[in-house]
Design a protein around this motif. Structure first.
Motif, PDB file in Angstrom:
ATOM      1  N   SER A  27       0.816  -1.209   0.000  1.00  0.00           N
ATOM      2  CA  SER A  27       0.000   0.000   0.000  1.00  0.00           C
ATOM      3  C   SER A  27       0.849   1.257   0.000  1.00  0.00           C
TER       4      SER A  27
ATOM      5  N   ASN B  66      -0.357   3.517   1.550  1.00  0.00           N
ATOM      6  CA  ASN B  66      -0.792   3.872   2.892  1.00  0.00           C
ATOM      7  C   ASN B  66      -1.348   5.292   2.980  1.00  0.00           C
TER       8      ASN B  66
ATOM      9  N   ASN C 290      -2.849   6.277   6.287  1.00  0.00           N
ATOM     10  CA  ASN C 290      -1.953   6.365   7.446  1.00  0.00           C
ATOM     11  C   ASN C 290      -2.204   5.278   8.486  1.00  0.00           C
TER      12      ASN C 290
ATOM     13  N   HIS D 135       1.373  -0.416  11.482  1.00  0.00           N
ATOM     14  CA  HIS D 135       1.597  -1.862  11.334  1.00  0.00           C
ATOM     15  C   HIS D 135       0.584  -2.628  12.192  1.00  0.00           C
TER      16      HIS D 135
ATOM     17  N   GLN E 194       5.428  -1.019   2.048  1.00  0.00           N
ATOM     18  CA  GLN E 194       5.046   0.324   1.607  1.00  0.00           C
ATOM     19  C   GLN E 194       5.349   0.506   0.115  1.00  0.00           C
ATOM     20  N   LYS E 195       4.436   1.179  -0.607  1.00  0.00           N
ATOM     21  CA  LYS E 195       4.700   1.590  -1.983  1.00  0.00           C
ATOM     22  C   LYS E 195       5.398   2.940  -1.935  1.00  0.00           C
TER      23      LYS E 195
END
Length: 125
Positions: free
Chosen positions: A87, A89, A92, A95, A108-109
């Protein structure tokens, strides 16, 4: 020689699907792509996989809803599959949020494909 491990990738971006397929092929992983969460569930119903890479933001059925549905499947093998969230994200999420949603890990992307391979190997070795 052992059978290649099968990875189901839920991702709506063609670019990410193609890059991921090429990277996973280096390690002799077999990849099947689904463009939304409903397709992930349909493919999972018909076949067996060793791991799922799941984008969070997909059309039709998002990755979090899809993961919750997988965790509630009556088939214990499928409901316990390792699921790795991928994602940007934008929401926000922490984890801990990903774990509570049923994911085993989060990447993370933009994707770092060394990290993708390391994370996949961790769950498949």
């Amino acid at each position: 020689m052992s059978k290649p491990k099968k990875i189901l990738v839920g991702e709506d971006s063609s670019v990410i699907i193609n890059l991921t397929k090429n990277v996973l092929a280096f390690e002799n992983y077999e990849m099947t792509a689904a463009r939304n969460g409903k397709q992930v569930l349909d493919l999972l119903e018909k076949g067996d996989y060793d791991l799922i890479l799941m984008d969070i933001s997909m059309p039709v059925l998002d990755g979090i809803s899809c993961t919750k549905a997988i965790r509630n499947l009556p088939d214990e093998t499928k409901s316990k599959l390792p699921i790795i969230a991928i994602s940007g994200n934008i929401h926000n999420l922490t984890h801990d949020d990903f774990r509570k949603a049923g994911f085993d890990a989060f990447i993370q992307k933009p994707l770092d494909y060394d990290q993708v391979l390391a994370t996949v190997k961790k769950f498949l070795s």
